[in-house]
Design a protein around this motif. Structure first.
Motif, PDB file in Angstrom:
ATOM      1  N   ASP A 664       0.834  -1.209   0.000  1.00 51.14           N
ATOM      2  CA  ASP A 664       0.000   0.000   0.000  1.00 51.14           C
ATOM      3  C   ASP A 664       0.866   1.255   0.000  1.00 51.14           C
ATOM      4  N   ASN A 667       2.818   2.138   3.155  1.00 47.18           N
ATOM      5  CA  ASN A 667       2.099   2.648   4.321  1.00 47.18           C
ATOM      6  C   ASN A 667       1.716   1.547   5.304  1.00 47.18           C
ATOM      7  N   THR A 668       1.665   0.320   4.826  1.00 45.92           N
ATOM      8  CA  THR A 668       1.132  -0.780   5.630  1.00 45.92           C
ATOM      9  C   THR A 668       2.137  -1.920   5.686  1.00 45.92           C
ATOM     10  N   THR A 720      -1.411   0.014  18.409  1.00 49.16           N
ATOM     11  CA  THR A 720      -1.856  -0.013  17.012  1.00 49.16           C
ATOM     12  C   THR A 720      -2.707  -1.253  16.752  1.00 49.16           C
ATOM     13  N   TRP A 759      -1.091  -3.915   9.539  1.00 49.59           N
ATOM     14  CA  TRP A 759      -1.178  -2.753  10.414  1.00 49.59           C
ATOM     15  C   TRP A 759      -0.372  -1.607   9.811  1.00 49.59           C
ATOM     16  N   SER A 760      -0.640  -0.407  10.283  1.00 45.28           N
ATOM     17  CA  SER A 760       0.017   0.782   9.753  1.00 45.28           C
ATOM     18  C   SER A 760       1.471   0.821  10.178  1.00 45.28           C
ATOM     19  N   ASP A 761       2.332   1.183   9.244  1.00 47.01           N
ATOM     20  CA  ASP A 761       3.751   1.331   9.542  1.00 47.01           C
ATOM     21  C   ASP A 761       3.926   2.536  10.475  1.00 47.01           C
ATOM     22  N   ALA A 765       2.961   6.508  10.126  1.00 45.69           N
ATOM     23  CA  ALA A 765       1.953   7.087  11.016  1.00 45.69           C
ATOM     24  C   ALA A 765       2.504   8.275  11.794  1.00 45.69           C
TER      25      ALA A 765
END
Length: 767
Positions: A664, A667-668, A720, A759-761, A765
């Motif tokens: 993504d 981002n992920t 997170t 999950w979001s990096d 973030a």
């Protein structure tokens, strides 16, 4: 023929005997059976070179070697270092010489390294505590911990890609996709990788592991020394964190052109795939959308004859059907047996028709890669001195007769000079290589043929709205043209001077890549069993015809860490059922293992299509399995293997393997954990050997229901939310808990042995 052998050792010059001849800054010393060459003692790394001759009374050539240079550069991570050794050899003899270069990792006595590196190099001689790793092709894996784990020393050879008539190998012989070997010592936090330059002229090569001397020999052969020509080889000694992933990161940072896609069009090409004869037909597109179907390799073969993949005339007829059906291979049978598109036989075609098929596909959410092949050519190809019934020449694209004339007339316009021939001088057609009757193989180094291929690529890119091309049959790169001369190759079985098809392949693919990129299109390839990272320069993606072999899946993944990767799904037994194996042997009876290994490698599968060309076709028993796993492979869009964080992910069970990607747009974070315990206990006498379990069904009963997954602290921010995706549906969430070791972990439920975590990096973030 003389053979030059180069070995990297330290402090061995004193072992040389016999007279020495001084030439500039180099010292040439003769030995029994030939002579040896030593670089000056002043160099931090000393080379011993030897030429032995199997020809009676052979005259030893005069060889001048420039001083090897030792460079220390601070790059990559905090203490990671790179040593680069450049060795140049010049042959002043008027003849060409076949030579084999051998470089060994056994460097305990070498001076010139920093203290930490010297200690690491000393420790790699302490077998059996040292373990090894290279991105190999084998099944089962050489470690019970999987393909991303070092393995034990054993007498073995690793062949770089595919070989024609392989040199005699050790009892255990495998393929490797990188010409590198990594060494891991005890529990040391750092490891050492020895690597050959990807830019060097390497035709055939292998790694030879010798436990008795705790060394790995890098052997290069079928390359020749030309008179008065300097041949340069670069080797790297890389120090990095003690993981195979860090080894990959170090190598990829040295040669990014072999790992990074160049075309922006790949943004829309991340998804499942097909190789099929799609002509804008009606179908259940919503099903394909659920399966994240994004790209197909065009097998309509809408052209008059093989090789002329988009004719130079904008209006033509398809009258010589080719391709594979799902029941037989109808190469020599015209017309093709019953097929969903059989009514198109000998119908009038034009650029607009083909472009319309591609446009319809794009409107339905997937895109076409047109078929490309830079070796296989023609229909009813004849020798240039054979008569042709082509006076008058029939109108182009109107019949089988016109196909024969067009093919032969173009062939006689210079392409014939590059045709491959067998030992009797006859053109190679059905005698080898899985090519069709009346077709020939041409060396793409031949200028007329190469220019013709680029003109064809330009037509395809200009007149169709395709996403690009996919190159077939890269395995032909392992072949040689007997009467050719590429300026590099020597193959004694063909009389010496020859042309490796690899040389021409590199030339033409560089031109194809540039042409397609100029048209905002992409170039994909199928390695077709030639898993060799040196093929990947300028390549944007990979759709591999033999990627569904369990031995190749992870090696292909490691060649395509940052590119779209699709694996074939052969229709070997007709329509598969859920009780028939996707892979050979007992291991393959688990469709779960099949799909989970795709995701572990960062790959998409081939999905069912009624127009599949020796690929899987629809079956109500297997379609639910694809639907079960599509939600797990869909988030792989934009995948990049996460290689730069030590011990990024681990699991509490050795038979539960894991891998981690950035997706993504980085981002992920995406983690796949998969139970792969389909193996018997290794044989104590051969600890590197694993065997598939005798009864998969019994083994499946032992699959765990959960596993603890541990993540490096820098990859997770406390609190997170982590999304958990399971085969067959079902999405839950969890959070990870901090541990005393600066890591985060959680017990993760496994469904059918697998789970995907998203999950979001935290780096994104927090930014």
């Amino acid at each position: 023929l003389p053979v030059l052998v180069l070995s990297l050792f330290g402090s061995l010059i004193a072992t040389l005997s016999a007279q020495c001849i001084h030439s500039g800054q180099s010292t040439v010393c003769y030995q029994k059976g030939g002579f040896s060459l030593a670089l000056p003692q002043s160099q931090a790394l000393s080379f011993i070179s030897g030429i032995g001759s199997n020809t009676a009374n052979a005259t030893a050539p005069s060889i001048v070697a420039t001083a090897a240079s030792l460079q220390l550069t601070q790059t990559f991570t905090a203490r990671a270092v790179r040593y680069t050794v450049v060795e140049e050899v010049v042959c002043s003899d008027p003849n060409n010489f076949d030579w084999t270069t051998t470089w060994t990792s056994h460097s305990a006595n070498v001076t010139g390294f920093d203290d930490s590196t010297a200690a690491l190099l000393a420790n790699i001689t302490a077998a059996p505590s040292t373990t090894l790793w290279t991105p190999y092709v084998a099944f089962p894996p050489l470690s019970t911990l999987g393909y991303l784990a070092p393995f034990a020393w054993h007498d073995s050879e690793f062949v770089y890609g595919k070989e024609l008539d392989p040199v005699t190998a050790a009892a255990d012989s495998y393929q490797t996709s990188y010409l590198s070997m990594s060494f891991f010592s005890h529990q040391a936090p750092e490891a050492v990788t020895f690597m050959s330059s990807l830019d060097d002229a390497i035709i055939s090569a292998r790694l030879s592991v010798d436990p008795s001397t705790t060394s790995c020999l890098f052997k290069y052969y079928r390359v020749r020394l030309n008179p008065l020509q300097t041949r340069s080889y670069t080797r790297h000694i890389l120090v990095h964190n003690a993981s195979p992933q860090s080894s990959l990161a170090s190598m990829q940072q040295l040669y990014p052109a072999y790992f990074e896609p160049q075309s922006d069009v790949i943004t829309d090409l991340w998804g499942s795939a097909q190789y099929h004869d799609y002509r804008g037909n009606d179908y259940n597109v919503s099903l394909w959308d659920e399966l994240n179907f994004k790209v197909y390799w065009d097998a309509a073969f809408a052209f008059g004859w093989w090789g002329n993949f988009l004719p130079s005339e904008s209006n033509y007829s398809l009258c010589v059907p080719v391709g594979h059906s799902n029941t037989i291979v109808p190469w020599s049978k015209y017309p093709v047996p019953t097929h969903p598109n059989s009514h198109y036989q000998c119908d009038a075609l034009n650029y607009s028709t083909v472009a319309g098929w591609y446009q319809t596909a794009k409107e339905n959410g997937f895109q076409a890669l047109f078929y490309a092949n830079v070796f296989e050519y023609g229909f009813d190809v004849k020798e240039v001195d054979e008569p042709l019934d082509c006076d008058p020449t029939p109108a182009p694209g109107t019949s089988i007769h016109s196909a024969s004339c067009e093919s032969n007339l173009a062939f006689r316009n210079g392409m014939h000079r590059g045709v491959l021939r067998n030992a009797t001088g006859a053109m190679i057609n059905t005698t080898c290589c899985g090519i069709a009757p009346t077709m020939v193989l041409i060396d793409p180094i031949e200028p007329t043929f190469q220019d013709w291929l680029i003109a064809l690529t330009t037509r395809q890119a200009t007149f169709t709205p395709s996403a690009g091309a996919c190159l077939d049959r890269s395995d032909h790169c392992a072949m040689f043209r007997r009467d050719g001369d590429d300026g590099i190759s020597w193959y004694s079985a063909y009389g010496g001077v020859t042309s490796s098809l690899l040389t021409g392949w590199k030339q033409v693919t560089a031109r194809m890549s540039s042409t397609l990129h100029d048209h905002a299109q992409a170039l994909f390839i199928s390695t077709t069993t030639n898993t060799r990272v040196g093929l990947m320069k300028g390549i944007d993606g990979c759709y591999d015809e033999f990627g569904d072999a369990p031995s190749a899946m992870m090696a292909l993944g490691m060649m395509n860490t940052n590119r779209p990767l699709m694996m074939w799904n052969h229709n070997k037994q007709g329509n598969y059922t859920n009780s028939q194996s996707a892979w050979p042997g007992h291991f393959g009876t688990s469709w779960d293992a099949f799909f989970q290994m795709h995701i572990l490698a960062g790959s998409y599968p081939t999905i069912p299509s009624p127009w599949g060309d020796h690929t899987i076709v629809p079956n109500p028993e297997t379609e639910p399995l694809f639907l079960d796993y599509a939600p797990l492979w869909t988030p792989l869009k934009g995948k990049r293997w996460l290689l730069d964080v030590p011990s990024a992910v681990s699991t509490s069970l050795p038979e539960v393997w894991s891998n981690i990607f950035r997706v993504d747009g980085n981002n992920t974070l995406f983690v796949i954990v998969t139970w792969q315990g389909f193996f018997d206990v290794p044989d104590p006498a051969q600890p590197w050997r694993l065997s598939p379990a005798q009864s998969t069904h019994e083994v499946l009963a032992d699959r765990p229901d959960n596993v603890t997954v541990s993540i490096a602290g820098e990859l997770y921010a406390a609190g997170t939310e982590v999304k958990l995706l399971s085969p067959g549906g079902g999405t839950t969430t969890t959070t990870l808990q901090a541990g005393s070791d600066k890591r985060y972990s959680a017990s993760i439920p496994l469904t059918r042995g697998a789970c995907v975590m998203l999950w979001s990096d935290p780096a994104i973030a927090s930014g």
